[in-house]
Design a protein around this motif. Structure first.
Motif, mmCIF file in Angstrom:
data_model
loop_
_atom_site.group_PDB
_atom_site.id
_atom_site.type_symbol
_atom_site.label_atom_id
_atom_site.label_comp_id
_atom_site.label_asym_id
_atom_site.label_seq_id
_atom_site.Cartn_x
_atom_site.Cartn_y
_atom_site.Cartn_z
ATOM 1 N N THR A 177 0.741 -1.262 0.167
ATOM 2 C CA THR A 177 -0.025 0.137 0.068
ATOM 3 C C THR A 177 0.655 1.437 -0.050
ATOM 4 O O THR A 177 1.740 1.350 0.668
ATOM 5 C CB THR A 177 -1.012 -0.006 1.244
ATOM 6 O OG1 THR A 177 -1.800 -1.077 1.107
ATOM 7 C CG2 THR A 177 -1.534 1.421 1.410
ATOM 8 N N ARG A 178 0.612 2.042 -0.961
ATOM 9 C CA ARG A 178 1.345 3.338 -1.065
ATOM 10 C C ARG A 178 0.494 4.516 -1.112
ATOM 11 O O ARG A 178 0.972 5.788 -1.192
ATOM 12 C CB ARG A 178 2.365 3.232 -2.490
ATOM 13 C CG ARG A 178 3.090 1.949 -2.543
ATOM 14 C CD ARG A 178 4.141 1.797 -1.285
ATOM 15 N NE ARG A 178 5.013 3.072 -0.844
ATOM 16 C CZ ARG A 178 6.169 3.257 -1.748
ATOM 17 N NH1 ARG A 178 6.654 2.376 -2.546
ATOM 18 N NH2 ARG A 178 6.846 4.198 -1.162
ATOM 19 N N ASN A 179 -0.805 4.340 -1.023
ATOM 20 C CA ASN A 179 -1.519 5.771 -0.714
ATOM 21 C C ASN A 179 -1.133 6.935 -1.802
ATOM 22 O O ASN A 179 -1.258 8.043 -1.412
ATOM 23 C CB ASN A 179 -1.445 6.193 0.665
ATOM 24 C CG ASN A 179 -1.642 5.182 1.500
ATOM 25 O OD1 ASN A 179 -0.881 4.319 2.097
ATOM 26 N ND2 ASN A 179 -3.198 5.034 2.072
ATOM 27 N N ARG A 180 -1.152 6.607 -3.134
ATOM 28 C CA ARG A 180 -0.968 7.800 -4.024
ATOM 29 C C ARG A 180 -1.878 7.312 -5.183
ATOM 30 O O ARG A 180 -1.444 7.966 -6.279
ATOM 31 C CB ARG A 180 0.442 7.355 -4.667
ATOM 32 C CG ARG A 180 1.788 7.711 -3.557
ATOM 33 C CD ARG A 180 3.230 7.163 -4.276
ATOM 34 N NE ARG A 180 4.211 7.747 -3.503
ATOM 35 C CZ ARG A 180 4.674 7.628 -2.507
ATOM 36 N NH1 ARG A 180 4.263 6.512 -1.789
ATOM 37 N NH2 ARG A 180 5.936 8.150 -2.074
ATOM 38 N N GLU A 234 -0.535 -3.334 -5.331
ATOM 39 C CA GLU A 234 -1.119 -3.033 -3.967
ATOM 40 C C GLU A 234 -2.577 -3.269 -3.874
ATOM 41 O O GLU A 234 -3.249 -3.431 -4.860
ATOM 42 C CB GLU A 234 -0.861 -1.591 -3.997
ATOM 43 C CG GLU A 234 -1.988 -0.565 -4.875
ATOM 44 C CD GLU A 234 -1.256 0.727 -5.319
ATOM 45 O OE1 GLU A 234 -0.160 0.584 -6.005
ATOM 46 O OE2 GLU A 234 -1.617 1.805 -4.782
ATOM 47 N N TYR A 288 -8.985 3.605 3.650
ATOM 48 C CA TYR A 288 -7.619 4.354 3.896
ATOM 49 C C TYR A 288 -7.888 5.597 2.683
ATOM 50 O O TYR A 288 -8.546 5.200 1.723
ATOM 51 C CB TYR A 288 -6.411 3.668 3.581
ATOM 52 C CG TYR A 288 -5.998 2.546 4.728
ATOM 53 C CD1 TYR A 288 -5.140 2.742 5.675
ATOM 54 C CD2 TYR A 288 -6.522 1.142 4.510
ATOM 55 C CE1 TYR A 288 -4.844 1.775 6.706
ATOM 56 C CE2 TYR A 288 -6.312 0.273 5.393
ATOM 57 C CZ TYR A 288 -5.446 0.456 6.350
ATOM 58 O OH TYR A 288 -5.087 -0.698 7.392
ATOM 59 N N THR A 290 -6.146 5.045 -1.503
ATOM 60 C CA THR A 290 -5.881 3.618 -2.165
ATOM 61 C C THR A 290 -6.778 3.350 -3.275
ATOM 62 O O THR A 290 -7.881 3.772 -3.222
ATOM 63 C CB THR A 290 -6.067 2.398 -0.901
ATOM 64 O OG1 THR A 290 -7.380 2.917 -0.574
ATOM 65 C CG2 THR A 290 -5.171 2.625 0.190
ATOM 66 N N THR A 313 -6.489 3.815 11.046
ATOM 67 C CA THR A 313 -6.288 3.964 9.757
ATOM 68 C C THR A 313 -5.662 5.494 9.445
ATOM 69 O O THR A 313 -5.538 6.067 10.331
ATOM 70 C CB THR A 313 -7.761 4.129 9.092
ATOM 71 O OG1 THR A 313 -7.453 4.149 7.586
ATOM 72 C CG2 THR A 313 -8.618 4.894 9.324
ATOM 73 N N LEU A 321 6.647 6.325 2.623
ATOM 74 C CA LEU A 321 6.081 5.060 2.457
ATOM 75 C C LEU A 321 4.721 5.321 1.859
ATOM 76 O O LEU A 321 4.040 4.524 1.033
ATOM 77 C CB LEU A 321 6.044 4.195 3.607
ATOM 78 C CG LEU A 321 7.541 3.354 3.990
ATOM 79 C CD1 LEU A 321 7.377 2.608 5.043
ATOM 80 C CD2 LEU A 321 7.881 2.667 2.720
ATOM 81 N N TYR A 322 3.763 5.990 2.802
ATOM 82 C CA TYR A 322 2.402 6.042 2.504
ATOM 83 C C TYR A 322 1.980 7.338 2.208
ATOM 84 O O TYR A 322 2.156 8.420 2.897
ATOM 85 C CB TYR A 322 1.456 5.600 3.881
ATOM 86 C CG TYR A 322 2.052 4.338 4.441
ATOM 87 C CD1 TYR A 322 1.788 3.281 3.492
ATOM 88 C CD2 TYR A 322 2.612 4.021 5.537
ATOM 89 C CE1 TYR A 322 2.164 2.019 4.081
ATOM 90 C CE2 TYR A 322 3.037 2.973 6.069
ATOM 91 C CZ TYR A 322 2.599 1.787 5.168
ATOM 92 O OH TYR A 322 3.226 0.715 5.709
ATOM 93 N N GLY A 323 1.591 7.893 0.973
ATOM 94 C CA GLY A 323 1.407 8.975 0.418
ATOM 95 C C GLY A 323 2.663 9.649 -0.126
ATOM 96 O O GLY A 323 3.714 9.438 0.153
ATOM 97 N N TYR A 337 9.416 6.873 -4.116
ATOM 98 C CA TYR A 337 8.355 5.849 -4.968
ATOM 99 C C TYR A 337 9.055 5.374 -6.203
ATOM 100 O O TYR A 337 9.347 4.296 -6.372
ATOM 101 C CB TYR A 337 7.211 6.679 -5.281
ATOM 102 C CG TYR A 337 6.117 5.827 -5.905
ATOM 103 C CD1 TYR A 337 5.511 4.878 -5.005
ATOM 104 C CD2 TYR A 337 5.304 6.541 -6.880
ATOM 105 C CE1 TYR A 337 4.310 4.097 -5.626
ATOM 106 C CE2 TYR A 337 4.241 5.727 -7.366
ATOM 107 C CZ TYR A 337 3.747 4.797 -6.660
ATOM 108 O OH TYR A 337 2.753 3.934 -7.326
#
Ligand code: 8OZ
Length: 377
Positions: free
Chosen positions: A34-37, A64, A75, A78, A138, A353-355, A361
């Protein structure tokens, strides 16, 4: 008990393997991350294609975790795989990976009780097996980490709709050019929450006995296998991982039954997280060999494997494939580095990592392009 597994050579990690419908160039797998992008409409971003294509030398990429429906979101940012725009976005990703000779499936999830009212239609409660709040958080863009909401129990009448959502998303995944799908049956999300008695206290056909708690996962698997072919479907499980407050009173009996049920479908693979996700491999006692003995097909192992552990697991045939998460984030050319025992890049700051954007990335250096990150940062 299924057939014994013959040992392989020490180089087998780097050799071709047939896995269900897939012809893989090696036995190293990029784990779902999961990278939330995702962009507006939960469409994978344009630079997701670059990120995945950079990692196409993995034998298999598992993209992902991706929502099967709007309700499935838990989240921020995603991606989904249920609208035309999302399918078109994923098509740029699968085309880019295929152009580099890679194979890519997408992990399909419903986050279940690991969600928040702010992601749900009209601010409603998210759904779970029972109305028990998970002790986990979350991430909501602009708010940071927040407690997940108390779910409402899915009505028995709603369950066919959830199964249909997985089936629909799987058909859209193939339309998007994915070679197959992995069902996310791990980490406390909906399918895992139904399996485990820490989250499932239902008294209907989907709760109580192990047979009943395994029913939803097996029905979803059957529906998706019917839709796209069992040889294009994998299933991920995390028998003892405490991720997202997941716990069960008797995981060995539960997962022995689950794997015996999965064995009947002729799946591409089963993917097992050993121990606590991203943490201790010996977090809780569990006999993974006994689990594997119940499955005739391809077995993918995960969690904390390094080069030598992976070589040994493949050579010793305790696994047929090994997946790597953080190592593939930091090393797009992980396969080449393992082949030559080259040094590995460290992970960049955890905030990447997230967003966020390209940093952390698409700007990790490769051996062929060692200054890429410096040039872009
Ligand atoms: C980290 C952050 C958010 C989600 C999982 C999909 O644990 C995830 C996830 C991991 O499987």
């Amino acid at each position: 008990m299924n057939k014994p597994h013959a040992p392989r050579s020490a180089t087998a990690l780097f050799e071709r393997a047939t896995v269900g419908a897939f012809d893989l160039t090696n036995r190293m797998v990029m784990a779902p991350l999961t990278r939330n992008r995702a962009g507006p409409g939960l469409v994978p971003s344009a630079f997701a294609a670059e990120y995945y294509a950079q990692r196409a030398s993995a034998g298999l990429i598992i993209a992902e975790a991706t929502q099967v429906s709007a309700q499935a979101q838990g989240y921020s940012d995603t991606p989904g795989c249920y609208t035309d725009e999302q399918v078109a976005g994923w098509r740029t990703v699968t085309d880019a990976v295929h152009a580099e000779g890679g194979t890519i499936v997408v992990q399909l999830w419903h986050t279940g009780r690991v969600s928040h009212t702010s992601f749900q239609k009209d601010g409603q409660a998210p759904v779970g097996p029972s109305a028990i709040r998970a002790k986990t958080k979350t991430f909501i863009a602009g708010q940071g980490f927040v407690d997940v909401s108390t779910p409402r129990a899915l009505d028995l009448k709603e369950i066919p709709g959830v199964i249909a959502d997985f089936r629909y998303a799987a058909s859209r995944a193939l339309e998007a050019g994915f070679d197959g799908v992995e069902l996310h049956g791990a980490h406390g999300y909906l399918l895992d929450a139904f399996l485990k008695d820490g989250a499932n206290q239902r008294t209907d056909a989907y709760g109580g006995s192990i047979e009943n708690r395994a029913r939803l996962l097996l029905e979803v698997t059957k529906a998706v296998a019917t839709e796209i072919g069992a040889d294009r479907v994998g299933v991920r499980l995390s028998p003892v991982s405490p991720a997202n407050d997941s716990h069960d009173s008797d995981p060995q009996s539960l997962f022995n039954h689950v794997v015996e049920g999965l064995d009947l479908f002729g799946l591409a693979y089963v993917h097992v997280v050993e121990g606590a996700t991203g943490g201790a491999r010996d977090f809780a006692p569990f006999d993974y060999a006994a689990l594997r003995d119940r499955f005739d097909g391809v077995w993918m192992a995960n969690n904390g494997y390094d080069r030598q552990m992976a070589i040994d697991a493949i050579a010793g045939a305790s696994a047929d494939l090994v997946s790597f998460g953080r190592l593939f984030i930091a090393n797009p050319d992980l396969v080449a580095r393992f082949k030559t025992s080259a040094p590995l890049n460290p992970l960049m700051a955890s905030e990447t990592l997230y967003g966020g954007g390209a940093h952390g990335y698409t700007d990790y250096p490769t051996m062929a392009s060692p200054t890429a990150a410096l040039a872009e940062s």
